[in-house]
Scaffold this motif. Structure first.
Motif, PDB file in Angstrom:
ATOM      1  N   GLU A 148       0.872  -1.177   0.000  1.00  0.00           N
ATOM      2  CA  GLU A 148       0.000   0.000   0.000  1.00  0.00           C
ATOM      3  C   GLU A 148       0.908   1.226   0.000  1.00  0.00           C
ATOM      4  N   TYR A 149       1.008   1.899  -1.139  1.00  0.00           N
ATOM      5  CA  TYR A 149       1.925   3.027  -1.245  1.00  0.00           C
ATOM      6  C   TYR A 149       1.292   4.282  -0.664  1.00  0.00           C
ATOM      7  N   VAL A 150       1.948   4.813   0.379  1.00  0.00           N
ATOM      8  CA  VAL A 150       1.516   6.070   0.985  1.00  0.00           C
ATOM      9  C   VAL A 150       2.081   7.241   0.198  1.00  0.00           C
ATOM     10  N   SER A 151       3.280   7.065  -0.341  1.00  0.00           N
ATOM     11  CA  SER A 151       3.909   8.056  -1.212  1.00  0.00           C
ATOM     12  C   SER A 151       4.814   7.294  -2.164  1.00  0.00           C
ATOM     13  N   GLU A 152       5.501   8.016  -3.013  1.00  0.00           N
ATOM     14  CA  GLU A 152       6.355   7.372  -4.020  1.00  0.00           C
ATOM     15  C   GLU A 152       7.431   6.505  -3.388  1.00  0.00           C
ATOM     16  N   ARG A 153       7.908   6.900  -2.191  1.00  0.00           N
ATOM     17  CA  ARG A 153       9.018   6.177  -1.579  1.00  0.00           C
ATOM     18  C   ARG A 153       8.670   5.571  -0.215  1.00  0.00           C
ATOM     19  N   TYR A 154       7.389   5.495   0.115  1.00  0.00           N
ATOM     20  CA  TYR A 154       7.004   4.931   1.406  1.00  0.00           C
ATOM     21  C   TYR A 154       5.796   4.028   1.215  1.00  0.00           C
ATOM     22  N   ALA A 155       5.899   2.793   1.712  1.00  0.00           N
ATOM     23  CA  ALA A 155       4.831   1.813   1.512  1.00  0.00           C
ATOM     24  C   ALA A 155       4.550   1.080   2.816  1.00  0.00           C
ATOM     25  N   ILE A 156       3.360   0.516   2.893  1.00  0.00           N
ATOM     26  CA  ILE A 156       2.979  -0.366   3.989  1.00  0.00           C
ATOM     27  C   ILE A 156       2.825  -1.769   3.411  1.00  0.00           C
ATOM     28  N   LEU A 157       3.484  -2.729   4.022  1.00  0.00           N
ATOM     29  CA  LEU A 157       3.511  -4.107   3.536  1.00  0.00           C
ATOM     30  C   LEU A 157       2.835  -4.997   4.573  1.00  0.00           C
ATOM     31  N   ARG A 158       1.913  -5.826   4.142  1.00  0.00           N
ATOM     32  CA  ARG A 158       1.245  -6.780   5.026  1.00  0.00           C
ATOM     33  C   ARG A 158       1.435  -8.184   4.463  1.00  0.00           C
ATOM     34  N   HIS A 159       1.911  -9.106   5.319  1.00  0.00           N
ATOM     35  CA  HIS A 159       2.293 -10.428   4.800  1.00  0.00           C
ATOM     36  C   HIS A 159       2.322 -11.424   5.949  1.00  0.00           C
ATOM     37  N   GLY A 160       2.003 -12.682   5.644  1.00  0.00           N
ATOM     38  CA  GLY A 160       2.162 -13.739   6.626  1.00  0.00           C
ATOM     39  C   GLY A 160       0.977 -14.666   6.716  1.00  0.00           C
ATOM     40  N   GLY A 161       1.075 -15.590   7.685  1.00  0.00           N
ATOM     41  CA  GLY A 161       0.099 -16.660   7.794  1.00  0.00           C
ATOM     42  C   GLY A 161      -0.970 -16.465   8.837  1.00  0.00           C
ATOM     43  N   GLY A 162      -1.030 -15.302   9.475  1.00  0.00           N
ATOM     44  CA  GLY A 162      -2.095 -15.013  10.419  1.00  0.00           C
ATOM     45  C   GLY A 162      -1.787 -15.308  11.867  1.00  0.00           C
ATOM     46  N   GLY A 163      -0.563 -15.713  12.185  1.00  0.00           N
ATOM     47  CA  GLY A 163      -0.187 -16.023  13.559  1.00  0.00           C
ATOM     48  C   GLY A 163       0.298 -14.806  14.326  1.00  0.00           C
ATOM     49  N   LYS A 164       1.255 -15.025  15.211  1.00  0.00           N
ATOM     50  CA  LYS A 164       1.799 -13.965  16.052  1.00  0.00           C
ATOM     51  C   LYS A 164       2.395 -12.855  15.183  1.00  0.00           C
ATOM     52  N   LEU A 197      -0.599   5.353  11.474  1.00  0.00           N
ATOM     53  CA  LEU A 197      -0.085   6.347  10.538  1.00  0.00           C
ATOM     54  C   LEU A 197      -1.033   7.545  10.498  1.00  0.00           C
ATOM     55  N   ARG A 198      -0.651   8.603  11.197  1.00  0.00           N
ATOM     56  CA  ARG A 198      -1.442   9.826  11.244  1.00  0.00           C
ATOM     57  C   ARG A 198      -1.014  10.757  10.116  1.00  0.00           C
ATOM     58  N   PRO A 199      -1.753  11.846   9.900  1.00  0.00           N
ATOM     59  CA  PRO A 199      -1.334  12.802   8.868  1.00  0.00           C
ATOM     60  C   PRO A 199       0.103  13.257   9.101  1.00  0.00           C
ATOM     61  N   GLY A 200       0.903  13.202   8.059  1.00  0.00           N
ATOM     62  CA  GLY A 200       2.316  13.562   8.178  1.00  0.00           C
ATOM     63  C   GLY A 200       3.183  12.456   8.756  1.00  0.00           C
ATOM     64  N   GLY A 201       2.565  11.303   9.066  1.00  0.00           N
ATOM     65  CA  GLY A 201       3.315  10.232   9.710  1.00  0.00           C
ATOM     66  C   GLY A 201       4.442   9.682   8.860  1.00  0.00           C
ATOM     67  N   GLU A 202       4.229   9.626   7.557  1.00  0.00           N
ATOM     68  CA  GLU A 202       5.288   9.129   6.663  1.00  0.00           C
ATOM     69  C   GLU A 202       6.538  10.001   6.782  1.00  0.00           C
ATOM     70  N   THR A 203       6.350  11.318   6.828  1.00  0.00           N
ATOM     71  CA  THR A 203       7.491  12.223   6.948  1.00  0.00           C
ATOM     72  C   THR A 203       8.182  12.035   8.287  1.00  0.00           C
ATOM     73  N   VAL A 204       7.418  11.914   9.362  1.00  0.00           N
ATOM     74  CA  VAL A 204       8.004  11.739  10.692  1.00  0.00           C
ATOM     75  C   VAL A 204       8.784  10.433  10.759  1.00  0.00           C
ATOM     76  N   ILE A 205       8.188   9.344  10.240  1.00  0.00           N
ATOM     77  CA  ILE A 205       8.854   8.043  10.308  1.00  0.00           C
ATOM     78  C   ILE A 205      10.161   8.043   9.523  1.00  0.00           C
ATOM     79  N   THR A 206      10.150   8.598   8.324  1.00  0.00           N
ATOM     80  CA  THR A 206      11.378   8.580   7.523  1.00  0.00           C
ATOM     81  C   THR A 206      12.461   9.459   8.147  1.00  0.00           C
ATOM     82  N   ARG A 207      12.069  10.602   8.719  1.00  0.00           N
ATOM     83  CA  ARG A 207      13.079  11.456   9.369  1.00  0.00           C
ATOM     84  C   ARG A 207      13.644  10.774  10.606  1.00  0.00           C
ATOM     85  N   LEU A 208      12.776  10.138  11.414  1.00  0.00           N
ATOM     86  CA  LEU A 208      13.263   9.436  12.595  1.00  0.00           C
ATOM     87  C   LEU A 208      14.165   8.276  12.200  1.00  0.00           C
TER      88      LEU A 208
END
Length: 318
Positions: free
Chosen positions: A104-120, A168-179
């Motif tokens: 799920e692309y939030v911006s050109e260089r930031y994405a959210i990835l969801r993957h796995g078998g449903g466990g922990k 992920l709140r408004p502006g969260g992508e910018t905060v996460i990448t800077r941090l």
């Protein structure tokens, strides 16, 4: 160039080097993973990969290194852009993270990835970043193939990053990448203070009160018409004593290092493919493109034009 008024050397040469660790993020992503899962991260050329676990644990495997488990509070760096694998448990197939897993692309260089078998669940913030200053890629060449940093000095930044990643709140992508960028610099600073390898060559020389300031001057003004005498005068040493101490600490003579550093700067300019070789030569104080090209080939072993055609050459100058 006027040598009668040399610039004042920086009071903190090591701090000045860290100041130049400016990053150009190639790609960042937040991963929400559920057991069982496994990811295959591709080679990224001259990038530094980083992984921050904000919840859960995972295993990481880099070619040539023993697999290791990573827990919250640890930051892992793969400094030389090697391909590597992350997994919840061994023996699972590894889908390529970029090609085969929906994002799920939030911006050109930031994405959210969801993957796995449903466990922990395990949550990660990952990225691949480049340094856009010669100090950065000169330093990267000296980093180990794998770094796992668990330093209390990183705790506050890690907590902030984890809090932002939970929602992920408004502006969260910018905060996460800077941090994330701040964490990478903090990790490198921790390595500089603890690893014996950081005390060799020009990095180690930065700790010397006089030679360190001279190295920082070369880094700050590589195009200046430096001589052994002018650098010695700038740090209040005699020419002979300065030359001997510089060679002892840095591992090569003063003017050889000056030329090598200019070629580091040149690689940074040439790798973009946008600046003509003749312009780079003038920027670095060479009177002709031919003289610059000879110096470049002597140090790098290839012509300036081959750098442009081949793109970034990791470890070109050692």
């Amino acid at each position: 160039m006027d040598l009668t008024s040399p610039p004042a050397p920086p009071a903190d040469p090591l701090g000045a080097a860290l100041h130049h660790l400016r990053m150009d993020g190639a790609w960042y992503f937040r991963s929400e993973l559920t057991e069982p899962w496994r990811l295959d991260l591709p080679p990224m050329g001259d990038c530094l990969w980083f992984h921050v676990v904000t919840a859960g644990r995972y295993w990481l495997s880099v070619p040539g290194q023993a697999p290791r488990q990573v827990s919250p509070g640890e930051l892992v760096l793969v400094p030389h852009g090697q391909g590597h694998e992350l997994w919840s448990e061994p023996g699972l197939p590894a889908p390529p993270v970029i090609q085969d897993i929906p994002h799920e692309y939030v911006s050109e260089r930031y994405a959210i990835l969801r993957h796995g078998g449903g466990g922990k669940s395990t949550s990660l913030v990952c990225g691949a970043v480049r340094f856009d200053h010669p100090t950065g890629y000169g330093l990267m060449a000296r980093l180990p193939r794998l770094m796992a940093v668990a330093d209390p000095a990183l705790d506050a930044t890690l907590r902030l990053l984890a809090a932002e990643a939970r929602e992920l709140r408004p502006g969260g992508e910018t905060v996460i990448t800077r941090l994330a960028d701040v964490l990478v610099i903090q990790a490198i600073r921790s390595w500089l203070g603890t690893d014996p390898a950081a005390r060799a060559g020009w990095l180690g020389a930065l700790r010397d009160p006089q030679v360190g300031r001279a190295v920082a001057l070369v880094h700050r003004e590589p195009a200046r018409a430096w001589t052994v005498a002018s650098l010695a005068a700038a740090v209040a040493m005699s020419r002979s004593a300065f030359a001997a101490r510089f060679t002892e600490l840095v591992g090569e003579p003063v003017m050889q290092y000056v030329t090598r550093w200019r070629m580091h700067v040149a690689v940074g300019r040439l790798r973009s493919g946008e600046v003509p070789v003749a312009v780079v030569a003038r920027e670095l104080g060479y009177l002709s493109e031919a003289a610059f090209s000879r110096a470049f080939k002597r140090i790098a072993g290839v012509s300036p034009g081959s750098v442009r055609r081949a793109g970034p050459l990791a470890g070109l100058l050692g």
